[in-house]
Design a protein around this motif. Structure first.
Motif, PDB file in Angstrom:
ATOM      1  N   PRO A   1       2.853   8.395  17.616  1.00 15.96           N
ATOM      2  CA  PRO A   1       2.439   9.769  17.265  1.00 15.96           C
ATOM      3  C   PRO A   1       1.813   9.894  15.879  1.00 15.96           C
ATOM      4  N   LEU A   2       1.830   8.831  15.073  1.00 17.51           N
ATOM      5  CA  LEU A   2       1.473   8.932  13.664  1.00 17.51           C
ATOM      6  C   LEU A   2      -0.010   8.680  13.407  1.00 17.51           C
ATOM      7  N   THR A   3      -0.435   9.054  12.207  1.00 13.82           N
ATOM      8  CA  THR A   3      -1.774   8.693  11.754  1.00 13.82           C
ATOM      9  C   THR A   3      -1.832   7.182  11.578  1.00 13.82           C
ATOM     10  N   ALA A   4      -3.043   6.637  11.490  1.00 16.57           N
ATOM     11  CA  ALA A   4      -3.209   5.182  11.392  1.00 16.57           C
ATOM     12  C   ALA A   4      -2.493   4.633  10.158  1.00 16.57           C
ATOM     13  N   GLU A   5      -2.618   5.326   9.038  1.00 18.39           N
ATOM     14  CA  GLU A   5      -1.985   4.850   7.798  1.00 18.39           C
ATOM     15  C   GLU A   5      -0.471   4.835   7.918  1.00 18.39           C
ATOM     16  N   CYS A   6       0.085   5.919   8.472  1.00 25.26           N
ATOM     17  CA  CYS A   6       1.538   5.992   8.633  1.00 25.26           C
ATOM     18  C   CYS A   6       2.025   4.982   9.665  1.00 25.26           C
ATOM     19  N   ARG A   7       1.222   4.747  10.688  1.00 23.79           N
ATOM     20  CA  ARG A   7       1.605   3.792  11.714  1.00 23.79           C
ATOM     21  C   ARG A   7       1.756   2.395  11.126  1.00 23.79           C
ATOM     22  N   HIS A   8       0.896   2.045  10.179  1.00 28.44           N
ATOM     23  CA  HIS A   8       0.996   0.728   9.537  1.00 28.44           C
ATOM     24  C   HIS A   8       2.311   0.593   8.778  1.00 28.44           C
ATOM     25  N   ARG A   9       2.817   1.688   8.236  1.00 29.08           N
ATOM     26  CA  ARG A   9       4.109   1.632   7.547  1.00 29.08           C
ATOM     27  C   ARG A   9       5.231   1.344   8.530  1.00 29.08           C
ATOM     28  N   ILE A  10       5.150   1.956   9.687  1.00 29.62           N
ATOM     29  CA  ILE A  10       6.163   1.716  10.717  1.00 29.62           C
ATOM     30  C   ILE A  10       6.082   0.284  11.229  1.00 29.62           C
ATOM     31  N   ILE A  11       4.871  -0.202  11.420  1.00 30.97           N
ATOM     32  CA  ILE A  11       4.698  -1.587  11.876  1.00 30.97           C
ATOM     33  C   ILE A  11       5.301  -2.554  10.877  1.00 30.97           C
TER      34      ILE A  11
END
Length: 208
Positions: free
Chosen positions: A192-202
């Motif tokens: 559900p996140l923006t690309a930048e935030c998704r990288h933090r989760i990854i």
């Protein structure tokens, strides 16, 4: 056609009305008469009235009225219930138990062959979840529309269910289950996140 409520009344069963505060006000108002008079008028061609049988109990569940479509219940209805508020689970040990149960079908260490490696995996899942919640609460994670996101046990359950379902198809053993958890984390928390935030989760998922 008679629904589940009338069937439960006739047969003296328990019934749970889930998400009750999504129901139309007119429906909720009719329930008040059920509590007061032990009966409901069906409004059919025969003008039949149904009294509830011995053993009948009505339970209801709802989320707080802070989301789309959800509203406060009428006081006339809530006053006839015994209310319990259940907060979201944030206890570390409870989250470990939940993770182990969903992944391995066990409740605690050494239960039916569950050892330290499985418990360590449950601890990693709990730490990952609590970190994601903390980041979301601080406003550091945004959804695709740029709004602050909220993670709950529903997100964790989605992750664990997905991981449990695909772990058998990846590789055998704990390495396969860890890979499945990683994929589940990206699906439930990263999607559900923006690309930048998704990288933090990854990055957070890879650490675990």
């Amino acid at each position: 056609l008679e629904g589940a409520l009338i069937t439960a009344m006739r047969q003296g069963h328990w019934i749970l009305l889930d998400e009750i505060n999504l129901a139309p006000v007119e429906v909720l108002e009719r329930l008040v008469g059920l509590f007061d008079d032990r009966r409901l008028s069906l409004g059919n061609a025969h003008g039949e009235t149904v009294f509830y049988a011995e053993g009948f109990s009505l339970f209801a569940a709802m989320n707080p009225p802070n989301d789309v479509g959800k509203r406060h219940l009428p006081v006339a209805l809530t006053s006839r219930f015994t209310e319990f508020y259940v907060s979201d689970c944030s206890d570390f040990e409870d989250l470990v138990v939940l993770s182990m149960k969903r992944m391995f079908g066990v409740d605690r260490q050494n239960d039916r062959g569950c050892g330290k490696a499985e418990r360590a995996m449950g601890q990693d899942v709990a730490e990952f979840y609590l970190t994601c919640r903390e980041l979301a609460a601080c406003g550091d994670l945004l959804d695709g529309t740029g709004k602050k996101i909220r993670f709950s046990l529903r997100s964790l359950s989605r992750m664990l269910d997905f991981a449990s379902g695909i772990s058998r198809y990846i590789t055998v053993g704990l390495s396969g289950q860890r890979r499945a958890l990683y994929e589940g984390a990206i699906l439930a928390f990263g999607t559900p996140l923006t690309a930048e935030c998704r990288h933090r989760i990854i990055g957070l998922a890879r650490e675990k």
